[in-house]
Write a protein that holds these residues in place. Structure first.
Motif, PDB file in Angstrom:
ATOM      1  N   LEU A   1      40.765  47.017  29.202  1.00 46.53           N
ATOM      2  CA  LEU A   1      41.463  46.190  30.186  1.00 46.53           C
ATOM      3  C   LEU A   1      41.220  46.697  31.601  1.00 46.53           C
ATOM      4  O   LEU A   1      41.077  47.903  31.830  1.00 46.53           O
ATOM      5  CB  LEU A   1      42.971  46.200  29.909  1.00 46.53           C
ATOM      6  CG  LEU A   1      43.413  45.474  28.640  1.00 46.53           C
ATOM      7  CD1 LEU A   1      44.863  45.825  28.315  1.00 46.53           C
ATOM      8  CD2 LEU A   1      43.247  43.977  28.811  1.00 46.53           C
ATOM      9  N   PRO A   2      41.192  45.782  32.563  1.00 42.44           N
ATOM     10  CA  PRO A   2      41.041  46.208  33.961  1.00 42.44           C
ATOM     11  C   PRO A   2      42.305  46.893  34.458  1.00 42.44           C
ATOM     12  O   PRO A   2      43.404  46.688  33.921  1.00 42.44           O
ATOM     13  CB  PRO A   2      40.784  44.897  34.708  1.00 42.44           C
ATOM     14  CG  PRO A   2      41.352  43.838  33.830  1.00 42.44           C
ATOM     15  CD  PRO A   2      41.228  44.326  32.423  1.00 42.44           C
TER      16      PRO A   2
ATOM     17  N   LYS B   1      43.720  47.716  44.001  1.00 43.14           N
ATOM     18  CA  LYS B   1      43.073  46.948  45.057  1.00 43.14           C
ATOM     19  C   LYS B   1      41.561  47.210  45.060  1.00 43.14           C
ATOM     20  O   LYS B   1      41.094  48.230  44.591  1.00 43.14           O
ATOM     21  CB  LYS B   1      43.660  47.329  46.429  1.00 43.14           C
ATOM     22  CG  LYS B   1      45.115  46.924  46.604  1.00 43.14           C
ATOM     23  CD  LYS B   1      45.617  47.306  47.978  1.00 43.14           C
ATOM     24  CE  LYS B   1      47.066  46.872  48.176  1.00 43.14           C
ATOM     25  NZ  LYS B   1      47.561  47.235  49.531  1.00 43.14           N
ATOM     26  N   GLY B   2      40.847  46.245  45.639  1.00 43.78           N
ATOM     27  CA  GLY B   2      39.416  46.415  45.813  1.00 43.78           C
ATOM     28  C   GLY B   2      38.582  45.990  44.617  1.00 43.78           C
ATOM     29  O   GLY B   2      37.358  46.130  44.634  1.00 43.78           O
ATOM     30  N   GLN B   3      39.222  45.451  43.570  1.00 49.38           N
ATOM     31  CA  GLN B   3      38.458  44.985  42.417  1.00 49.38           C
ATOM     32  C   GLN B   3      37.722  43.698  42.769  1.00 49.38           C
ATOM     33  O   GLN B   3      38.294  42.763  43.317  1.00 49.38           O
ATOM     34  CB  GLN B   3      39.390  44.725  41.222  1.00 49.38           C
ATOM     35  CG  GLN B   3      40.020  45.999  40.644  1.00 49.38           C
ATOM     36  CD  GLN B   3      39.110  46.659  39.617  1.00 49.38           C
ATOM     37  OE1 GLN B   3      37.950  46.936  39.905  1.00 49.38           O
ATOM     38  NE2 GLN B   3      39.653  46.921  38.446  1.00 49.38           N
ATOM     39  N   THR B   4      36.451  43.646  42.442  1.00 52.09           N
ATOM     40  CA  THR B   4      35.642  42.459  42.720  1.00 52.09           C
ATOM     41  C   THR B   4      35.327  41.744  41.401  1.00 52.09           C
ATOM     42  O   THR B   4      35.550  42.281  40.309  1.00 52.09           O
ATOM     43  CB  THR B   4      34.327  42.851  43.395  1.00 52.09           C
ATOM     44  OG1 THR B   4      33.560  43.649  42.482  1.00 52.09           O
ATOM     45  CG2 THR B   4      34.592  43.639  44.677  1.00 52.09           C
ATOM     46  N   ALA B   5      34.773  40.550  41.531  1.00 50.56           N
ATOM     47  CA  ALA B   5      34.372  39.822  40.331  1.00 50.56           C
ATOM     48  C   ALA B   5      33.357  40.638  39.532  1.00 50.56           C
ATOM     49  O   ALA B   5      33.405  40.685  38.297  1.00 50.56           O
ATOM     50  CB  ALA B   5      33.785  38.466  40.715  1.00 50.56           C
TER      51      ALA B   5
ATOM     52  N   TYR C   1      34.648  45.125  32.443  1.00 53.80           N
ATOM     53  CA  TYR C   1      35.667  45.420  31.437  1.00 53.80           C
ATOM     54  C   TYR C   1      35.451  44.520  30.218  1.00 53.80           C
ATOM     55  O   TYR C   1      35.162  43.323  30.340  1.00 53.80           O
ATOM     56  CB  TYR C   1      37.065  45.216  32.015  1.00 53.80           C
ATOM     57  CG  TYR C   1      37.425  46.236  33.069  1.00 53.80           C
ATOM     58  CD1 TYR C   1      37.897  47.497  32.708  1.00 53.80           C
ATOM     59  CD2 TYR C   1      37.278  45.948  34.427  1.00 53.80           C
ATOM     60  CE1 TYR C   1      38.219  48.440  33.683  1.00 53.80           C
ATOM     61  CE2 TYR C   1      37.597  46.881  35.402  1.00 53.80           C
ATOM     62  CZ  TYR C   1      38.066  48.133  35.015  1.00 53.80           C
ATOM     63  OH  TYR C   1      38.374  49.063  35.984  1.00 53.80           O
ATOM     64  N   GLU C   2      35.622  45.091  29.037  1.00 52.83           N
ATOM     65  CA  GLU C   2      35.319  44.365  27.800  1.00 52.83           C
ATOM     66  C   GLU C   2      36.106  43.061  27.672  1.00 52.83           C
ATOM     67  O   GLU C   2      35.545  42.023  27.288  1.00 52.83           O
ATOM     68  CB  GLU C   2      35.619  45.255  26.593  1.00 52.83           C
ATOM     69  CG  GLU C   2      34.740  46.483  26.491  1.00 52.83           C
ATOM     70  CD  GLU C   2      35.206  47.434  25.407  1.00 52.83           C
ATOM     71  OE1 GLU C   2      34.411  48.289  24.986  1.00 52.83           O
ATOM     72  OE2 GLU C   2      36.382  47.328  24.985  1.00 52.83           O
ATOM     73  N   SER C   3      37.377  43.112  27.955  1.00 47.73           N
ATOM     74  CA  SER C   3      38.217  41.920  27.779  1.00 47.73           C
ATOM     75  C   SER C   3      37.779  40.804  28.726  1.00 47.73           C
ATOM     76  O   SER C   3      37.708  39.628  28.340  1.00 47.73           O
ATOM     77  CB  SER C   3      39.689  42.274  28.007  1.00 47.73           C
ATOM     78  OG  SER C   3      39.855  42.869  29.282  1.00 47.73           O
TER      79      SER C   3
ATOM     80  N   ALA D   1      41.505  38.444  35.134  1.00 45.89           N
ATOM     81  CA  ALA D   1      41.902  39.805  34.778  1.00 45.89           C
ATOM     82  C   ALA D   1      43.355  39.848  34.330  1.00 45.89           C
ATOM     83  O   ALA D   1      43.702  40.523  33.347  1.00 45.89           O
ATOM     84  CB  ALA D   1      41.677  40.735  35.966  1.00 45.89           C
ATOM     85  N   GLU D   2      44.208  39.106  35.027  1.00 48.93           N
ATOM     86  CA  GLU D   2      45.633  39.095  34.682  1.00 48.93           C
ATOM     87  C   GLU D   2      45.861  38.446  33.313  1.00 48.93           C
ATOM     88  O   GLU D   2      46.701  38.903  32.527  1.00 48.93           O
ATOM     89  CB  GLU D   2      46.423  38.348  35.755  1.00 48.93           C
ATOM     90  CG  GLU D   2      47.936  38.512  35.647  1.00 48.93           C
ATOM     91  CD  GLU D   2      48.396  39.949  35.841  1.00 48.93           C
ATOM     92  OE1 GLU D   2      49.411  40.335  35.213  1.00 48.93           O
ATOM     93  OE2 GLU D   2      47.733  40.696  36.594  1.00 48.93           O
ATOM     94  N   ILE D   3      45.108  37.378  33.027  1.00 45.08           N
ATOM     95  CA  ILE D   3      45.214  36.733  31.704  1.00 45.08           C
ATOM     96  C   ILE D   3      44.876  37.752  30.608  1.00 45.08           C
ATOM     97  O   ILE D   3      45.589  37.873  29.599  1.00 45.08           O
ATOM     98  CB  ILE D   3      44.271  35.514  31.610  1.00 45.08           C
ATOM     99  CG1 ILE D   3      44.789  34.381  32.490  1.00 45.08           C
ATOM    100  CG2 ILE D   3      44.111  35.045  30.165  1.00 45.08           C
ATOM    101  CD1 ILE D   3      43.788  33.249  32.667  1.00 45.08           C
TER     102      ILE D   3
END
Length: 877
Positions: free
Chosen positions: A349-350, A354-358, A364-366, A392-394
């Protein structure tokens, strides 16, 4: 004297094509030729630094420390063999096939051991005389150092007999050597049944490394992957198994337990996955223990939580088979000695920072799984800087559960990630207010399925619920018959559920489209079906459809009927279970009448008896004819299990009932079966009398097939009593009957029997003629057709009578090979086979007999037939 190379080797295997036939035709010339062949082979191999570590007849096995030297040896020997002047009529006939493969093997006691030896042996079997084949591994080592004028022709990827995966094959092309050959003799591997996966495997590198490490430890025999439904246990276990394919020389097999509820069926299901048919009278568990005793096999037992009572069977198999290993997937451990549990974690999981990009989130595997499945649902879907946080939140809200993520991503055709997240949060909130005693991941999985369900329209909801009645999949026609109505289009509904990942396509032996529902979703569907009040109606329609399918099987060709039976056996079980629970025993009677042959041929005699027992509890609801049929079938099952006294009791009960109701055909069948029991018990006179009674009754009612079988049985009994002329007369009558009704299987049976008897009587010419006719019938239907094993036995007896001891021993090897693959010899033939083995071993000597026997076992189907036909002066056209 050459020395054995150490480490990684290039193996050169060779043999003379069609040597058996050449030995038969020109034995003296072949002795001279073989001596010269051996001189050439040994001199060249050792001159190139190779080591000849084994010879078997005309076959050479050599190892080289360097692949180019092995290639040079193959090239030089082919040229020398081409230039040689061979004695007699062997000029231009001596053709040697060769294969090269490189791999790591163990050198021990002047021999080599390991998977590369199996690979190169199968590769040489694919070649033709004069042809040199290379594996990809060897090609990569020699391609940059080929001799002048020499090239390697890419023959493509092929499935080699008994190998686990396709092999890229190359052919040596060189001046002065032939380079045009028929197609390679390759076959699909029978060493694994792992299904092709529709999507790439994502992530799990750590888990794969952990489990592979466990599986490669000598002290680890059983690893159980545990976790809630939807955590990816099945997919992970299949990937582990795929990575271990080359490790297990006897194969890797998936045993799908998802359709089962009865632990007693697990042993049968394992046997079916292995292609094992236990011999008559042999308990399935004992047959499995004997079969696996010396095998290096991996079993993948999927969905074990449904049949935990069978854990003791796995323990027994592991004790009986020291080289067997098992990967199980289950929602909980099996609790048996030696088990190593591996709890399957969620996908990576991510982190919320902050600073996470597409781009960074996509690693991340999920998230990677969500992206893959979203693109499958909507071809132009892309991860962007705008939607990446919602994706990512999903994944985090769904706790990295693969099935939950797949279900969510399948909605990408309709919803953007932000809208998807909003709806999902609402559903998760509802669920968190509910069953708090359930494990957290289980509640999350339930929420994902609930959410997918709420997005369906009313017709799709009905269809999903009704599909829950199917066990282990369904065809489109079945869905339409069982789930149709209410004026909605089942085909469109299936397509929609497939798009939403609520059902999946699965491979089918028939080539038709077949669907399946994951167990966790099926459980949900059955809940919804019960809530709808339609469970009884759906069960009744399901049972009616599979009664119809069972009764159609007999009208289909043998191969298609066999495929349908294997595909639908779990739905037949479900239909019978529902019918008996609903107090409608006539329906399972109809199913068993139609499929009992398939059940018994697949080793399900004990299970069939259990169904009959449940039916007989409700016998007052059956008409007398149906009851008589079930009693006779109970006798047949007990006969197959070698419970002859019990079988006789059932046959007698069925006979009396048939006599009471005037069922003459049933009376004839039961008398014939009682004759079989009498013969087994050594009362040939009583057997002969009963067969005569049965034959007269079959004739009276016009049952020509039954009459022919009774006549054939009269022939066999008369022969066993020494009444050879009477036996021949009965055989001729039987052949006439089966010819008139075009019943080819029993024609082959009678002609095999007749050929064996003529051979015993010393009429070798008559035996050749009749066995040639039997071969013509058998070849019409292919090598899977019953009767080949008996034919090869009769040909071995003929070869013995002609003084062809080596050929007889090779034919014995073929008989045993077919036996190992599950075919059964009748008791009289089995005794003849064993007696012949003893005579040949005494004549040739045990070691020489073993060598020839092994040569027979190495032959392909066509080569085996060619060997058998070599004993007949005539040739099939």
């Amino acid at each position: 004297m050459s020395t054995m190379p150490k480490g990684t080797f290039t193996f050169l295997f060779t043999d003379i094509e069609g040597s058996t036939r050449l030995w038969e035709r020109q034995p003296e010339a072949m002795r001279q030729a073989l001596a010269r062949h051996d001189q050439i082979m040994r001199a060249v191999i050792e001159g190139q630094g190779g080591h000849v570590f084994k010879t078997m007849g005309d076959a050479f096995c050599a190892a080289f420390a360097a692949a180019p030297a092995a290639l040079d040896a193959a090239l030089e020997t082919q040229r020398a063999l081409q230039a040689e002047t061979w004695p007699g009529e062997l000029e231009g006939v001596i053709r040697v096939r060769m294969a090269l493969h490189t791999g790591t093997a163990e050198a021990r006691d002047n021999d080599y051991f390991g998977p590369p030896l199996n690979r190169v042996a199968r590769l040489v079997a694919a070649a033709h005389g004069g042809q040199v084949l290379l594996s990809l591994a060897t090609q990569e080592l020699v391609r940059d150092s080929l001799p002048p004028g020499v090239a390697l022709r890419d023959m493509g990827s092929h499935r080699l007999k008994d190998l686990f995966r396709p092999e890229r094959i190359y052919q040596l092309v060189a001046p002065g050597l032939p380079d045009q050959f028929p197609p390679l003799r390759t076959l699909d591997s029978h060493q694994t049944n792992l299904p092709v996966q529709p999507t790439p495997f994502i992530g799990r590198e750590r888990e794969l490394a952990d489990i592979l490490g466990l599986m490669r430890r000598q002290d680890v025999r059983l690893v159980t992957l545990t976790g809630a439904g939807g955590t990816g246990k099945t997919r992970l276990s299949l990937q582990v198994a795929a990575d271990l394919l080359d490790t297990y020389t006897d194969g890797v097999y998936l045993v799908d337990l998802s359709p089962l509820r009865d632990p007693a069926l697990v042993a049968h299901t394992i046997a079916t996955a292995l292609g094992l048919r236990p011999g008559e009278g042999a308990p399935v568990m004992q047959a499995l223990q004997d079969h696996l005793a010396d095998k290096h096999i991996l079993l993948v037992m999927d969905n074990f939580e449904q049949v935990t009572g069978a854990a003791k069977d796995i323990s027994r198999l592991l004790s009986a088979a020291p080289r067997l290993k098992v990967i199980a997937s289950s929602r909980h451990v099996l609790n048996i000695q030696g088990e190593h549990e591996y709890p399957v974690p969620p996908l990576g999981l991510p982190e919320r920072r902050k600073g996470q990009t597409a781009a960074s989130l996509s690693h991340y595997e999920s998230v990677a799984l969500f992206i893959q499945r979203a693109k499958a649902a909507k071809l132009d879907w892309q991860i962007t800087e705008e939607n990446a946080p919602a994706v990512a939140e999903i994944c985090m809200r769904l706790e990295g559960l693969p099935l939950a993520i797949e279900l969510a991503a399948a909605q990408s055709k309709l919803l953007k990630p932000a809208a998807m997240l909003e709806r999902l949060e609402h559903q998760l909130g509802i669920l968190r207010g509910g069953a708090q005693d359930a494990p957290a991941r289980q509640r999350t999985m339930r929420a994902a399925i609930d959410w997918s369900y709420t997005l369906l329209d009313d017709e799709e909801k009905k269809l999903l619920a009704r599909l829950g009645v199917f066990w282990h999949g369904w065809f489109i026609e079945a869905a339409q018959a069982v789930c149709g109505g209410d004026d909605f289009d089942v085909f469109d509904g299936l397509k929609s559920l497939l798009d939403k990942s609520l059902i999946r396509e699965m491979a089918s032996k028939t080539g038709e489209t077949r669907f399946v529902m994951l167990q966790v979703i099926r459980e949900y569907a059955l809940e919804k079906l019960a809530e709808s009040g339609e469970a009884d109606l759906a069960g009744e329609r399901h049972a009616a459809h599979y009664v119809s399918i069972a009764e159609q099987i007999g009208a289909w060709d043998q191969e298609h009927a066999g495929d349908i039976f294997l595909e639908e056996v779990d739905n037949f079980r479900a239909a019978m279970d529902w019918s008996l629970t609903a107090l409608k025993p006539a329906l399972p009677v109809r199913i068993l009448r139609a499929i009992w042959g398939g059940l018994l041929a697949s080793g399900f005699a004990e299970e069939t008896l259990n169904w009959i027992g449940r039916i007989l509890i409700q016998k007052e609801r059956l008409d007398p004819e149906a009851l008589a049929r079930m009693l006779r079938l109970a006798g047949v099952c007990n006969y197959r299990l070698h419970r002859f006294d019990t079988a006789q009791e059932y046959y007698e009960q069925a006979l009396h009932l048939c006599q009471e109701i005037g069922d003459t055909a049933g009376e004839a069948s039961n008398i014939n079966n009682l004759a079989v029991i009498a013969e087994i018990k050594g009362d040939a006179e009583r057997a002969l009398t009963l067969y005569q009674q049965a034959q007269a009754l079959f004739h009276k009612v016009g049952d020509r097939d039954g009459e022919g079988i009774a006549l054939g049985n009269l022939g066999e009994t008369s022969a066993s009593m020494g009444n050879y002329e009477a036996a021949l007369a009965y055989y001729r009558q039987a052949i006439q009957v089966f010819t008139e009704i075009s019943h080819y299987p029993d024609q082959a049976w009678i002609k095999n029997c007749m050929g064996g008897l003529l051979c015993q009587m010393g009429d070798l010419e008559g035996a050749r003629r009749v066995l040639l006719e039997a071969a013509a019938v058998l070849r019409e239907f292919g090598m899977v057709f019953p009767g080949w094993q008996e034919w090869f036995l009769k040909m071995a007896l003929l070869a013995e009578a002609e003084g062809k001891w080596e050929r007889a021993a090779q034919l014995q090897g073929i008989v045993d090979l077919i036996q190992e693959e599950g075919a059964l010899l009748e008791s009289a033939d089995l005794r003849a086979h064993q007696a012949l083995q003893e005579r040949l071993a005494a004549r040739l000597g045990p070691e020489a007999y073993r060598v020839e026997w092994e040569r027979g076992q190495m032959l392909s189907a066509e080569q085996a037939i060619e060997l058998g036909m070599a004993g007949l002066e005539l040739r099939a056209s």
